[in-house]
Design a protein around this motif. Structure first.
Motif, PDB file in Angstrom:
ATOM      1  N   VAL A 197      -7.207  -6.166  12.475  1.00 29.17           N
ATOM      2  CA  VAL A 197      -6.977  -5.904  11.060  1.00 29.17           C
ATOM      3  C   VAL A 197      -5.664  -5.166  10.900  1.00 29.17           C
ATOM      4  CG1 VAL A 197      -7.862  -4.830   8.951  1.00 29.17           C
ATOM      5  CG2 VAL A 197      -9.463  -5.656  10.679  1.00 29.17           C
ATOM      6  N   THR A 198      -4.855  -5.604   9.960  1.00 35.61           N
ATOM      7  CA  THR A 198      -3.676  -4.823   9.584  1.00 35.61           C
ATOM      8  C   THR A 198      -3.777  -4.506   8.106  1.00 35.61           C
ATOM      9  OG1 THR A 198      -2.368  -6.816   9.162  1.00 35.61           O
ATOM     10  CG2 THR A 198      -2.209  -5.836  11.362  1.00 35.61           C
ATOM     11  N   LEU A 199      -3.423  -3.277   7.783  1.00 33.51           N
ATOM     12  CA  LEU A 199      -3.493  -2.797   6.410  1.00 33.51           C
ATOM     13  C   LEU A 199      -2.096  -2.341   6.013  1.00 33.51           C
ATOM     14  CD1 LEU A 199      -5.602  -2.164   4.147  1.00 33.51           C
ATOM     15  CD2 LEU A 199      -5.755   0.137   5.101  1.00 33.51           C
ATOM     16  N   ASN A 200      -1.464  -3.073   5.129  1.00 33.72           N
ATOM     17  CA  ASN A 200      -0.120  -2.722   4.669  1.00 33.72           C
ATOM     18  C   ASN A 200      -0.237  -1.945   3.354  1.00 33.72           C
ATOM     19  OD1 ASN A 200       1.115  -4.096   6.833  1.00 33.72           O
ATOM     20  ND2 ASN A 200       0.905  -6.035   5.736  1.00 33.72           N
ATOM     21  N   ILE A 201       0.148  -0.668   3.409  1.00 28.82           N
ATOM     22  CA  ILE A 201      -0.040   0.220   2.271  1.00 28.82           C
ATOM     23  C   ILE A 201       1.291   0.439   1.569  1.00 28.82           C
ATOM     24  CG2 ILE A 201      -0.906   2.484   1.561  1.00 28.82           C
ATOM     25  CD1 ILE A 201      -2.370   2.557   4.278  1.00 28.82           C
ATOM     26  N   PRO A 202       1.359   0.208   0.269  1.00 31.22           N
ATOM     27  CA  PRO A 202       2.627   0.385  -0.441  1.00 31.22           C
ATOM     28  C   PRO A 202       3.018   1.866  -0.532  1.00 31.22           C
ATOM     29  CG  PRO A 202       0.863  -0.012  -2.001  1.00 31.22           C
ATOM     30  CD  PRO A 202       0.279  -0.231  -0.633  1.00 31.22           C
ATOM     31  N   PRO A 203       4.321   2.159  -0.642  1.00 28.14           N
ATOM     32  CA  PRO A 203       4.790   3.557  -0.666  1.00 28.14           C
ATOM     33  C   PRO A 203       4.106   4.412  -1.741  1.00 28.14           C
ATOM     34  CG  PRO A 203       6.647   2.058  -0.464  1.00 28.14           C
ATOM     35  CD  PRO A 203       5.446   1.206  -0.705  1.00 28.14           C
ATOM     36  N   GLY A 204       3.904   3.834  -2.926  1.00 30.95           N
ATOM     37  CA  GLY A 204       3.311   4.619  -3.994  1.00 30.95           C
ATOM     38  C   GLY A 204       1.902   5.076  -3.684  1.00 30.95           C
ATOM     39  N   PHE A 205       1.179   4.265  -2.903  1.00 33.83           N
ATOM     40  CA  PHE A 205      -0.197   4.626  -2.546  1.00 33.83           C
ATOM     41  C   PHE A 205      -0.203   5.719  -1.474  1.00 33.83           C
ATOM     42  CE2 PHE A 205      -4.596   2.936  -1.233  1.00 33.83           C
ATOM     43  CZ  PHE A 205      -5.219   3.546  -2.321  1.00 33.83           C
ATOM     44  N   VAL A 206       0.774   5.632  -0.547  1.00 30.59           N
ATOM     45  CA  VAL A 206       0.905   6.665   0.484  1.00 30.59           C
ATOM     46  C   VAL A 206       1.289   7.990  -0.166  1.00 30.59           C
ATOM     47  CG1 VAL A 206       2.196   7.422   2.519  1.00 30.59           C
ATOM     48  CG2 VAL A 206       1.526   5.011   2.292  1.00 30.59           C
ATOM     49  N   GLU A 207       2.249   7.934  -1.068  1.00 34.15           N
ATOM     50  CA  GLU A 207       2.724   9.156  -1.719  1.00 34.15           C
ATOM     51  C   GLU A 207       1.663   9.803  -2.601  1.00 34.15           C
ATOM     52  OE1 GLU A 207       6.238   7.947  -3.745  1.00 34.15           O
ATOM     53  OE2 GLU A 207       7.318   7.453  -1.906  1.00 34.15           O
ATOM     54  N   SER A 208       0.685   8.989  -3.025  1.00 34.19           N
ATOM     55  CA  SER A 208      -0.377   9.553  -3.864  1.00 34.19           C
ATOM     56  C   SER A 208      -1.463  10.228  -3.037  1.00 34.19           C
ATOM     57  CB  SER A 208      -0.999   8.463  -4.731  1.00 34.19           C
ATOM     58  OG  SER A 208      -1.748   7.563  -3.933  1.00 34.19           O
ATOM     59  N   GLY A 209      -1.349  10.057  -1.688  1.00 32.26           N
ATOM     60  CA  GLY A 209      -2.279  10.808  -0.852  1.00 32.26           C
ATOM     61  C   GLY A 209      -3.233  10.009   0.006  1.00 32.26           C
ATOM     62  N   PHE A 210      -3.089   8.663   0.068  1.00 30.42           N
ATOM     63  CA  PHE A 210      -3.994   7.897   0.935  1.00 30.42           C
ATOM     64  C   PHE A 210      -3.424   7.866   2.343  1.00 30.42           C
ATOM     65  CE2 PHE A 210      -5.575   4.058   3.010  1.00 30.42           C
ATOM     66  CZ  PHE A 210      -6.941   4.265   2.866  1.00 30.42           C
ATOM     67  N   HIS A 211      -4.179   8.408   3.310  1.00 28.36           N
ATOM     68  CA  HIS A 211      -3.741   8.484   4.707  1.00 28.36           C
ATOM     69  C   HIS A 211      -4.914   8.122   5.624  1.00 28.36           C
ATOM     70  CE1 HIS A 211       0.006  10.339   3.453  1.00 28.36           C
ATOM     71  NE2 HIS A 211      -0.694  11.233   2.749  1.00 28.36           N
ATOM     72  N   GLY A 212      -4.620   8.059   6.905  1.00 22.94           N
ATOM     73  CA  GLY A 212      -5.669   7.871   7.904  1.00 22.94           C
ATOM     74  C   GLY A 212      -6.130   6.440   8.072  1.00 22.94           C
ATOM     75  N   GLU A 213      -5.331   5.492   7.586  1.00 22.77           N
ATOM     76  CA  GLU A 213      -5.766   4.111   7.617  1.00 22.77           C
ATOM     77  C   GLU A 213      -5.941   3.578   9.039  1.00 22.77           C
ATOM     78  OE1 GLU A 213      -1.356   4.337   7.518  1.00 22.77           O
ATOM     79  OE2 GLU A 213      -2.986   5.190   6.341  1.00 22.77           O
ATOM     80  N   ALA A 214      -5.116   4.035   9.982  1.00 18.47           N
ATOM     81  CA  ALA A 214      -5.212   3.530  11.359  1.00 18.47           C
ATOM     82  C   ALA A 214      -6.562   3.861  11.980  1.00 18.47           C
ATOM     83  CB  ALA A 214      -4.074   4.106  12.209  1.00 18.47           C
ATOM     84  N   SER A 215      -6.998   5.098  11.819  1.00 15.42           N
ATOM     85  CA  SER A 215      -8.277   5.496  12.399  1.00 15.42           C
ATOM     86  C   SER A 215      -9.444   4.783  11.723  1.00 15.42           C
ATOM     87  CB  SER A 215      -8.463   7.012  12.273  1.00 15.42           C
ATOM     88  OG  SER A 215      -8.484   7.395  10.906  1.00 15.42           O
ATOM     89  N   VAL A 216      -9.258   4.408  10.450  1.00 10.56           N
ATOM     90  CA  VAL A 216     -10.323   3.736   9.708  1.00 10.56           C
ATOM     91  C   VAL A 216     -10.494   2.299  10.187  1.00 10.56           C
ATOM     92  CG1 VAL A 216     -10.953   2.810   7.456  1.00 10.56           C
ATOM     93  CG2 VAL A 216     -10.179   5.168   7.654  1.00 10.56           C
ATOM     94  N   ILE A 217      -9.408   1.549  10.268  1.00  8.80           N
ATOM     95  CA  ILE A 217      -9.545   0.127  10.560  1.00  8.80           C
ATOM     96  C   ILE A 217      -9.913  -0.145  12.012  1.00  8.80           C
ATOM     97  CG2 ILE A 217      -7.998  -0.547   8.700  1.00  8.80           C
ATOM     98  CD1 ILE A 217      -5.796  -0.957  10.708  1.00  8.80           C
ATOM     99  N   THR A 218      -9.679   0.808  12.912  1.00  9.88           N
ATOM    100  CA  THR A 218     -10.102   0.590  14.297  1.00  9.88           C
ATOM    101  C   THR A 218     -11.617   0.483  14.394  1.00  9.88           C
ATOM    102  OG1 THR A 218     -10.053   2.982  14.686  1.00  9.88           O
ATOM    103  CG2 THR A 218      -8.103   1.709  15.325  1.00  9.88           C
ATOM    104  N   HIS A 219     -12.345   1.041  13.434  1.00  4.33           N
ATOM    105  CA  HIS A 219     -13.804   0.966  13.444  1.00  4.33           C
ATOM    106  C   HIS A 219     -14.311  -0.429  13.082  1.00  4.33           C
ATOM    107  CE1 HIS A 219     -13.349   5.346  13.364  1.00  4.33           C
ATOM    108  NE2 HIS A 219     -14.620   5.430  13.722  1.00  4.33           N
ATOM    109  N   LEU A 220     -13.429  -1.288  12.578  1.00  4.47           N
ATOM    110  CA  LEU A 220     -13.854  -2.617  12.151  1.00  4.47           C
ATOM    111  C   LEU A 220     -13.867  -3.628  13.289  1.00  4.47           C
ATOM    112  CD1 LEU A 220     -11.875  -2.889   8.788  1.00  4.47           C
ATOM    113  CD2 LEU A 220     -14.248  -2.229   9.117  1.00  4.47           C
ATOM    114  N   LYS A 221     -13.114  -3.380  14.338  1.00  6.40           N
ATOM    115  CA  LYS A 221     -13.003  -4.343  15.433  1.00  6.40           C
ATOM    116  C   LYS A 221     -14.377  -4.575  16.076  1.00  6.40           C
ATOM    117  CE  LYS A 221     -10.405  -5.330  19.682  1.00  6.40           C
ATOM    118  NZ  LYS A 221      -9.902  -6.636  19.223  1.00  6.40           N
TER     119      LYS A 221
END
Length: 416
Positions: free
Chosen positions: A346-370
């Motif tokens: 899984v790859t999750l491409n997060i736009p800059p505005g969403f990152v700047e608004s405070g959404f983080h930790g996506e890498a640790s989240v999507i590894t649980h999906l494998k």
């Protein structure tokens, strides 16, 4: 009361087959079970006049049971001097071909919601919808005498003889009426010794459920080719599944085994006739095992060829960093590869505005999906992974940004 024109007992081991030209029940149909060693050693097929025919009528309306019966007959019966046409119908279900992708071919969440079964058959071909308004037909023969054109021409004859309906056969070997409407699809399976060709006829199927059950998803897999369909009752409102089954059955029995010669009542009297069959393990030892395999998730979904799916979702303005102006659209992109029905990457491409608004930790989240199934199981794993980040703050629910991401994943997995 059914009239018996012919009654013939054939001994094979401890079982007896009784053939009737009128509808009746035959208790044990294992009489034609192959002596495989002998068949392989000396493969000399009988002349046409020595071949008899039967019409088997399944008493089950369960798709897995009927597919298991079809497979059992294919694997265990010798059709050298006894050709068989099986007629059967199912409760609502979607049946995909052996190499197809159920998530591409069917609206899987709708199937669950409407209690419509999904089954993968052993033959190739495209996806079809069945309900009690369909008549399914399987023609069994030796491999050397497999003849799709013969079978389809025979159905054409029955439609015209009994109902005055004119049908044609297109280049894909579908049956067509009024030059454009498909009433039947077709598929087959062949081994070294045995073959079957099966098709389904739309008689009075629920076309609304058909349309909602069959759907397309954007992936790299190869989909079925959609067609405009029609029910036979739209051609003649006197057609029913029962009288169509009878019409095609008698057309089969009155026709010579190897070429389309109409032998009439004289030919019918030489056949084994119509036989009700009860697809149970008692009648067909080992049938329950075949049925269980067909119902298994690993077969229905795990046999799917590898595929990828990509979706992009505009991020709502209220979830972006405030007081910012962005030159490009702010979209969350999800790319997922699926292997044997399991999420592989899984790859999750997060736009800059969403990152700047405070959404983080996506890498640790999507590894649980494998390794998770490409179902709601993946969404549950995603939600649980995001919740684990809240343990130190005692927050027990997802925030708005996480809910948005979860909703996007849900749409990837559960919608077309």
């Amino acid at each position: 009361m059914a009239q018996t024109i012919m009654k013939q007992a054939v001994m094979s081991g401890v079982c007896v087959v009784v053939g009737l030209t009128r509808r009746t029940s035959a208790r044990c149909l294992a009489t034609t079970v192959k002596n495989l060693a002998a068949v392989k050693k000396d493969r000399e097929l009988p002349v046409e006049g020595e071949i008899t025919k039967s019409v088997f009528m399944s008493q089950s309306t369960d798709v897995y049971t009927n597919l298991a019966l079809e497979d059992w007959m294919y694997k265990n019966m010798d059709f050298s001097n006894h050709h068989v046409m099986m007629v059967w119908r199912n409760d609502p279900c979607v049946v995909i071909g052996r190499h197809q992708n159920p998530w591409l071919e069917a609206n899987v969440p709708i199937l669950s919601e409407k209690d419509i079964a999904l089954a993968r058959r052993n033959s190739g071909g495209g996806t079809v919808y069945h309900d009690r308004g369909n008549l399914n037909i399987t023609f069994f023969s030796p491999r050397e005498r497999y003849n799709r054109k013969y079978n389809l021409e025979l159905i054409k004859r029955a439609l015209f003889r009994s109902f005055g309906i004119k049908a044609s056969i297109n280049e894909r070997e579908d049956l067509i009426v009024r030059d454009k409407y498909k009433i039947s699809g077709t598929a087959s399976r062949l081994s070294r010794l045995t073959a079957y060709h099966h098709c389904t006829l739309l008689v009075n199927a629920n076309k609304s459920d058909l349309r909602s059950a069959l759907a397309k998803r954007e992936t790299n897999a190869t989909p079925s080719t959609p067609s405009s369909v029609a029910n036979l009752v739209e051609m003649d409102n006197q057609v029913t599944v029962d009288n169509l089954q009878t019409a095609i059955g008698y057309e089969y029995l009155r026709t010579a085994a190897l070429h389309l010669e109409d032998g009439g009542q004289n030919m019918i009297s030489k056949q084994r006739g119509f036989q009700f069959v009860n697809p149970t393990d008692e009648w067909f030892p080992g049938l329950d095992k075949l049925k269980s395999e067909l119902q298994d998730w690993e077969w229905c979904f795990g046999k799917t060829p590898d595929f990828t799916v990509s979706r992009s979702f505009p991020v709502p303005a209220e979830l972006l960093a405030p007081s910012k102006v962005y030159s490009a659209s702010q979209e969350l992109a999800i790319n997922m590869s699926v292997v044997k029905g399991l999420i592989d990457n899984v790859t999750l491409n997060i736009p800059p505005g969403f990152v700047e608004s405070g959404f983080h930790g996506e890498a640790s989240v999507i590894t649980h999906l494998k390794g998770k199934r490409f179902t709601s199981e993946a969404l549950t794993a995603l939600q649980e992974a995001m919740l684990t980040r809240h343990l130190v703050t005692d927050i027990k629910k997802l925030d708005e940004k996480e809910q948005f991401v979860a909703k996007c994943f849900d749409q990837v997995v559960n919608t077309i």
